[in-house]
Design an enzyme around this catalytic site. Structure first.
Site, short mmCIF file in Angstrom:
data_model
loop_
_atom_site.label_atom_id
_atom_site.label_comp_id
_atom_site.label_asym_id
_atom_site.label_seq_id
_atom_site.Cartn_x
_atom_site.Cartn_y
_atom_site.Cartn_z
N ASP A 72 4.12 9.11 -0.78
CA ASP A 72 3.96 9.12 0.68
C ASP A 72 5.06 8.25 1.27
OD1 ASP A 72 1.87 6.45 1.78
OD2 ASP A 72 2.98 6.58 -0.09
N GLY B 167 0.83 -1.20 0.00
CA GLY B 167 0.00 0.00 0.00
C GLY B 167 0.85 1.23 0.00
N THR B 168 0.53 2.15 -0.87
CA THR B 168 1.25 3.42 -0.90
C THR B 168 0.58 4.31 -1.94
OG1 THR B 168 3.44 4.37 -0.99
CG2 THR B 168 2.89 2.82 -2.71
N THR B 169 1.06 5.52 -2.05
CA THR B 169 0.65 6.39 -3.16
C THR B 169 1.89 7.03 -3.74
OG1 THR B 169 -1.34 6.95 -1.94
CG2 THR B 169 -0.81 8.33 -3.81
#
Lengths: 237, 247
Positions: free
Chosen positions: B73, B56-58
């Site tokens: 992020d 999970g990340t952006t």
């Protein structure tokens, strides 16, 4: 095969459960519990772990610390599956010796961390079930903590908790050392005595609520003078 | 560069991946029925891991008149994090070796192709790597290429990768123009990451921002998004109060 409806858990619709033979594949992993914590200060680092080794509802040993001394300035804490912890520390020791023999110098904390990352990733498809935290002094003599995940992702932190009670300890450390979620406090740097006291308090709290943590606490304080070890008793229940 | 041939640790009896000697890493695999005939692990024969690896990340990148902006992020998550970290080190090592051997820098498109080919043997395994290569070289000018372990290699003007990417795309598509100034572009990228971290549970903490031009790259100071959130809340409540006052 009909299950006896009067007995067992009510409301679980046992009529529709499979009740025949089930094949269990051998799992090469086991969970042996234990909590590890590391804190980095201005000129010191602390690595602490409990000494309980458990499996399921049993305790294998009350005196099995999870901190391993690597060099005069680096200590590693490993929790998770004890078999993998032992093998991993043996491999790290061997690699440290090899480095010393080829390069005629001791590995620095940062170098050990980078090496451990590649060792762990070499087992990407059959990981070491170990949560590692390295604590030590960097080349400038400042405290350094490196925290890892089981497959080798790592970063340098100021403080980190790992192992079974990590979810309980980490928020407390975030508040007390990182001053998170606090308004209007003076952010003083951590002294060595205050850090040791905090580590003891935090493990006493962990032993209260986590069944896999307890028996005794082993604290390793790393300064430029060397590594000082203390053992403090914890709850044995 | 510290990624020596360290993983060729012969005493341990590791199988060396003879087919893929280009990859400077030996992978130990659990014994399986197919191990004689097939080098790399298959889904059906893997040992079940006792811990979950989440992703999970952006991250986002876009090209505008003043260069390339890259933002992400900083919330780390197990699994995908280790893959990206290690593969980025391997890629850095390989392009450095290329520069030393051929006495010229590898182009961005060449780097992307190299990474894509190195990842190809791991297609179908659990390795999860998704990179957006942002940069400038003299062959292509400003360049943005997306490479992922599924095998995709795409050049484009705007990319966002990760669990928070739908939210980031929304903000970027709404505000992006070629003619943006450097400050406007930076503020757009920050806004996109901020909105994504707000809505996506798996993204958060801080935002890192890079600006790349022909002259080189520069990094903005890492910003804690908690402060941004409180500033935004303050602004909203102020707007609401003014609206009520006007009525």
């Amino acid at each position: 095969m009909l299950s006896a409806q009067g007995f067992g858990d009510p409301g679980k619709m046992k009529d529709y459960h499979y009740t025949g033979p089930v094949e269990h594949k051998f799992s090469p992993y086991a969970f042996n519990g234990g909590t590890v914590l590391a804190v980095a200060g201005e000129d010191f680092a602390i690595v602490a772990s409990d000494t309980r080794l458990s499996e399921g509802y049993s305790i294998h040993s009350r005196d099995s610390p999870k901190c391993y001394k690597l060099t005069d300035t680096t200590v590693i804490g490993c929790s998770g599956f004890h078999g993998d912890c032992l093998t991993l520390t043996k491999i790290i020791d061997a690699r440290l010796k090899m480095y010393k023999h080829s390069n005629n110098k001791t590995m620095t904390s940062g170098a050990i961390a980078a090496m451990l990352s590649t060792i762990l990733y070499g087992r990407r498809f059959f990981p070491y079930y170990v949560y590692n935290i390295i604590g030590g002094l960097d080349e400038e003599g400042k405290g350094a903590v490196y925290s890892f995940d089981p497959v080798g992702s790592y970063q340098r932190d100021t403080y980190k908790a790992g192992g079974s009670a990590s979810a309980m300890l980490q928020p407390l450390l975030d508040n007390q050392i990182g001053f998170k979620n606090m308004e209007g406090v003076e952010q003083v740097p951590l002294t060595q005595d205050k850090a040791v006291q905090l580590v003891k308090d935090v493990f006493i709290s962990a032993a209260e609520r986590d069944v896999y943590t307890g028996d005794a606490l082993r604290v390793c304080i790393i300064t430029k003078e060397g590594i000082n070890e203390q053992t403090i008793p914890l709850r044995k229940d | 560069m510290a990624l020596e041939d360290i993983c060729r640790f012969k005493d341990r009896g590791l199988r060396t991946s003879e087919k893929n000697s280009a990859i400077p890493l030996d992978f130990f695999t659990p014994p399986s029925a197919n191990s004689a005939s097939f080098c790399l692990p298959n889904h059906s024969t893997t040992v079940r891991r006792p811990f979950p690896l989440s992703h999970g990340t952006t991250t986002l990148g876009f090209i505008f008149q003043g260069g390339v902006i890259a933002a992400a992020d900083t919330r780390a998550s197990a699994g995908g994090g280790a893959d990206c970290m290690l593969w980025e080190r391997i890629l850095t090592r390989e392009i450095r070796l290329y520069q030393l051997r051929h006495r010229r820098r590898l182009s961005i498109r060449g780097t992307a192709k190299l990474l894509s080919f190195m990842l190809h043997p791991f297609k179908g395994t659990e390795v999860c790597v998704a990179l957006t290569l942002c940069g400038w070289d003299k062959e292509a000018g400003d360049c943005l290429i997306y490479v992922c372990s599924d095998g995709a290699r795409l050049q484009g003007d705007i990319f966002s990768v990760g669990s928070g990417s739908p939210y980031a795309y929304g903000v970027l598509d709404g505000g992006l123009k070629w003619s943006l100034s450097k400050d406007e572009a930076i503020s757009l990228a920050r806004e996109a990451v901020f909105r994504a971290t707000h809505r996506d549970a798996y993204s958060g903490n801080n935002v890192d921002l890079f600006h790349i031009t022909a002259q080189g790259w520069s990094q903005r100071k890492r910003e804690d998004l908690k402060e941004e959130y409180y500033r935004d809340m303050e602004k909203r409540s102020k707007d609401r109060r003014e609206k009520i006052k006007r009525e």
